[in-house]
Design a protein around this motif. Structure first.
Motif, PDB file in Angstrom:
ATOM      1  N   SER A  45       0.822  -1.207   0.000  1.00 47.77           N
ATOM      2  CA  SER A  45       0.000   0.000   0.000  1.00 47.77           C
ATOM      3  C   SER A  45       0.859   1.262   0.000  1.00 47.77           C
ATOM      4  O   SER A  45       1.826   1.372   0.762  1.00 47.77           O
ATOM      5  CB  SER A  45      -0.904   0.002   1.232  1.00 47.77           C
ATOM      6  N   PRO A  46       0.513   2.227  -0.862  1.00 47.97           N
ATOM      7  CA  PRO A  46       1.296   3.462  -0.886  1.00 47.97           C
ATOM      8  C   PRO A  46       1.098   4.282   0.383  1.00 47.97           C
ATOM      9  O   PRO A  46       1.897   5.169   0.673  1.00 47.97           O
ATOM     10  CB  PRO A  46       0.731   4.198  -2.110  1.00 47.97           C
ATOM     11  N   ILE A  47       0.045   3.977   1.146  1.00 48.46           N
ATOM     12  CA  ILE A  47      -0.273   4.826   2.293  1.00 48.46           C
ATOM     13  C   ILE A  47       0.259   4.243   3.596  1.00 48.46           C
ATOM     14  O   ILE A  47       0.929   4.905   4.364  1.00 48.46           O
ATOM     15  CB  ILE A  47      -1.784   5.034   2.388  1.00 48.46           C
ATOM     16  N   TRP A  48      -0.084   2.980   3.859  1.00 52.55           N
ATOM     17  CA  TRP A  48       0.331   2.394   5.133  1.00 52.55           C
ATOM     18  C   TRP A  48       1.434   1.354   4.941  1.00 52.55           C
ATOM     19  O   TRP A  48       1.962   0.830   5.909  1.00 52.55           O
ATOM     20  CB  TRP A  48      -0.837   1.702   5.847  1.00 52.55           C
ATOM     21  N   PRO A  60       2.728   2.497  -7.044  1.00 51.44           N
ATOM     22  CA  PRO A  60       1.550   1.790  -6.502  1.00 51.44           C
ATOM     23  C   PRO A  60       1.207   0.622  -7.424  1.00 51.44           C
ATOM     24  O   PRO A  60       0.264   0.680  -8.184  1.00 51.44           O
ATOM     25  CB  PRO A  60       0.468   2.873  -6.500  1.00 51.44           C
TER      26      PRO A  60
END
Lengths: 304, 417
Positions: free
Chosen positions: A130-133, A151
């Motif tokens: 995940s690019p966020i978490w 991503p």
């Protein structure tokens, strides 16, 4: 007289397996093939012969989805053949080295993902990437390679390869175990005889061990083929039934599921779904037959 | 255990089971709203059971994305619950036509709903109603009030102001301007295209003209929203291509993003998660003073499984759903799901009040793809998901997307052929 007597014990012993297999495998299989020849018109099921297949291969919208899914399936299979199986053989060769310490630990650790659920694998890898978490961007950042991160699961050009590699990660233990078993069954005398002739180390692997494990590699290839063309779970768990982005990860399994059960506002069409299932069955059947008659029969076996 | 013992054990459990059943009728509700589990268990069901002793209700939701498939299989197999939560339009209509949903036209509680509210769950000639309307959802944008104050931007009312605000937030750099991802695809269509679109195609006017075949998806008013969506891409977070729906929700409620393209159904979850003040603004119009249109989508209803053995009790429950008591409990427990009944329901949540206030200022419409147009293959709704994602990513031009969708629709829908 004696030769004609029916051997009842054989029937009795075979019955449970035959009955169970017929009820849960053979009957559904043939019923699915039968269902593919029907269609539903005004809530009534009518026999339409090969119409569903004509739609599937003739209608440009259906055939485009089908060939896209089939192409993706071949790519999925190719990655497994090129990455999973060579790595599996390599790991087996290393594991079977007599002086390797903690061999049992490595063997178990590499095999563990195989027994995990697809849902867990799909979810865990989605989080990792995940690019966020995710930890993937941070890990790449730590070694100064952040620019390599993308991503992956969200990009048309990478998503399928990424999922194929996740699947390789999960299943690399299977070829490893099978090859490992084959390597162990090679008698010491053969290797010692080779050593006397001056064949040691890597040469011994290429010239003696590899030819002897070829039948196992054949079996692994066919298992990979059947497994990949029946694949569905991982794609569904990671990307959902629409197999995004833009159907770039759509394989026959997800295409069949979407058609058969419907999706969101799209209502399910069991008959078209069965037609796709029948096409999948045909493809796998052809692949297995090619292997059995083309390769298996020509393979040489060695008796020790 | 021998077979005999096993048989005895199995038989005794069925006898015991049916003995327990005789005391109370238990109704099972099929639903995709697994977010609402606690609400049903703690509020709605106790309120109903208190008023109707002898009827027990169980709420058994499944995952939203799988609901339709799961429900269809269960209905075909005869294992579905007594009460069926209805998706709007064709999905439920097909169930009714297949004989899975009972006709509820004669239900007393139905009198409390307007014709528009019932339209999503009626046969095409409106002669039979088969689900009791529960709620609609309204689209718009939820924003982080603290972020807006910090960056110093005003709530936008026109598109120019909207993009100016996004630019300012991007410039500031402390917040991701807008929290949305394209991984799950539906947000792009539902919270993107069908959120901003009604302002372009003038709500019901355009939607009905499209159904009648008088407008085409290649017309400017249907293509322009894709051009606007194409500008969204640069305001979404890094790696938005792989960002999922829960990711977007979390990014916003953690205070990392300033604007969230929303449906009003988010209100409950956001109220629980976010510890900053939130506001909402309606989809911005193109020029100041333009008439505004909002998507006020009939979203959820409840029907009766025609094969239910407890039909009488289920009808009591459905009748109760038409009362002011249910409307009030539901609308207040689930701010963001706005009652479709004609009862005057007072709501306490400020965010929900903000959303519902647009009903007075703007013209309401429903999502353009839901009625009739997603009846065939290729499915216009599903295609719109892909098209909206492609627009945001910029992989295809708006004109090409419009042409593709039109071609797909024209391949099966007579008024467009």
């Amino acid at each position: 007289m004696n030769g004609k007597r029916i051997k009842w014990h054989i029937v009795v012993f075979l019955a449970p397996a035959v009955l169970v297999y017929t009820a849960i495998m053979i009957f559904p299989l043939f019923n699915t093939l039968r269902l593919a020849l029907y269609s539903e018109v005004d809530q009534v099921r009518v026999f339409t012969g090969l119409d569903n297949f004509r739609t599937l291969f003739g209608d440009p919208r259906w055939s485009e989805s089908f060939w896209n899914a089939l192409g993706n399936n071949f790519w999925f299979f190719l990655i497994h053949m090129l990455v999973q199986n060579p790595i599996g053989i390599l790991l087996a060769a290393i594991l079977s080295h007599p002086r390797l310490r903690f061999a049992a630990l490595y063997r178990s650790a590499i095999f563990v993902p195989t027994i995990l659920s697809f849902v867990i694998i799909g979810f865990a890898w989605k989080l990792i990437l995940s690019p966020i978490w995710g930890i993937a961007p941070d890990m790449l950042d730590a070694i100064g390679l952040k620019f390599l991160y993308a991503p992956w699961l969200g990009k048309e050009e990478y998503a399928l390869t990424t999922l194929a590699l996740v699947s390789v990660w999960q299943f690399v233990g299977i070829p490893m175990m099978l090859i490992y078993a084959a390597l162990l069954s090679i008698p010491e005398e053969v290797l010692e005889a080779g050593e006397i002739d001056g064949i040691t180390g890597a040469a011994a692997f290429w010239k003696i061990k590899l030819p002897l494990i070829l039948p196992s590699i054949g079996i692994i290839s066919i298992l990979t083929f059947v497994g990949n063309f029946n694949a569905f779970d991982l794609i569904y768990a990671a990307q959902g039934a629409l197999a995004g982005p833009d159907f770039s990860t759509d394989i026959l399994g997800t295409f069949m599921y979407r058609t058969f059960f419907g999706f969101q506002l799209q209502l399910g069409d069991p008959h078209m779904g069965s037609a796709i299932a029948a096409a999948m069955f045909g493809i796998i059947l052809i692949g297995v037959c090619l292997y059995l008659f083309g390769i298996q029969t020509r393979m040489r076996r060695y008796q020790f | 255990m021998t077979t005999k013992q096993l048989c005895v054990a199995l038989l005794s459990t069925t006898i015991l089971g049916s003995a327990a059943m005789a005391e109370d009728v238990t109704l099972t509700i099929e639903s995709w709203r697994n977010d609402d589990l606690t609400l049903w268990q703690d509020t709605i069901i106790p309120a109903f059971e208190a008023a109707n002793p002898g009827i027990k209700v169980k709420f058994t939701p499944s995952a939203p994305a799988e609901y339709n498939a799961v429900l269809n299989s269960k209905l075909d197999a005869g294992s579905a619950g007594d009460l069926i939560t209805c998706r709007p339009f064709d999905a439920s209509l097909a169930l009714y036509e297949a004989g899975h949903l009972a006709d509820l036209s004669d239900l007393g509680g139905m009198a409390n709903f307007s014709a528009v509210a019932k339209s999503a769950w009626q046969s095409d000639d409106a002669s039979a109603s088969f689900c009791v309307p529960m709620a609609s959802v309204i689209h718009g944008f939820i924003y982080n009030k603290e972020a807006f104050a910090e960056v110093g931007v005003e709530v936008p009312t026109t598109e120019a102001e909207f993009f100016a605000a996004l630019d300012a937030i991007k410039q500031d750099g402390n917040y991701i301007p807008m929290a949305m991802g394209t991984n799950d695809q539906w947000e792009a269509a539902t919270m993107g295209y069908n959120n901003i679109g009604p302002n372009y195609w003038k709500g019901e006017e355009g939607r009905l003209a499209l159904i009648a075949g008088e407008q085409k998806l290649t017309d400017a008013q249907w293509v322009a929203p894709y051009a606007t969506l194409a500008r969204w891409g640069s305001y979404l977070g890094d790696g938005y291509e792989a960002q999922t729906y829960p990711d977007s929700q979390n990014i916003f409620t953690l205070g990392r993003a300033a604007i969230y393209p929303a449906g009003s159904w988010e209100i409950t979850g956001f109220n629980a998660q976010a510890d900053f003040e939130m506001g909402a603004f309606k989809p911005p119009v193109q020029n100041a003073g333009d008439e505004c249109y909002i998507s006020d989508h009939t979203d959820i209803a409840m029907g009766l499984n025609a094969a239910s053995p407890n039909a009488a009790a289920a009808r009591v429950f459905l009748d109760w759903m038409g009362t002011a008591e249910f409307a009030s409990i539901y609308a207040n427990a689930l701010p963001g799901f706005f009652s479709l009944s004609s009862h005057d329901v007072a709501m306490e949540d400020p965010l929900a009040q903000e959303f519902v206030s647009w009903r007075g200022a703007c013209n309401s419409t429903i999502r353009s793809t839901y009625q009739i147009l997603s009846r065939g293959t290729p499915n216009l709704e599903n295609d719109t998901w892909g098209a909206s994602v492609a627009a945001i990513k910029g992989t295809e031009t708006p004109e090409a997307l419009g042409a593709e969708l039109q071609e797909g629709l024209a391949s099966w829908y007579a008024p467009h052929m």
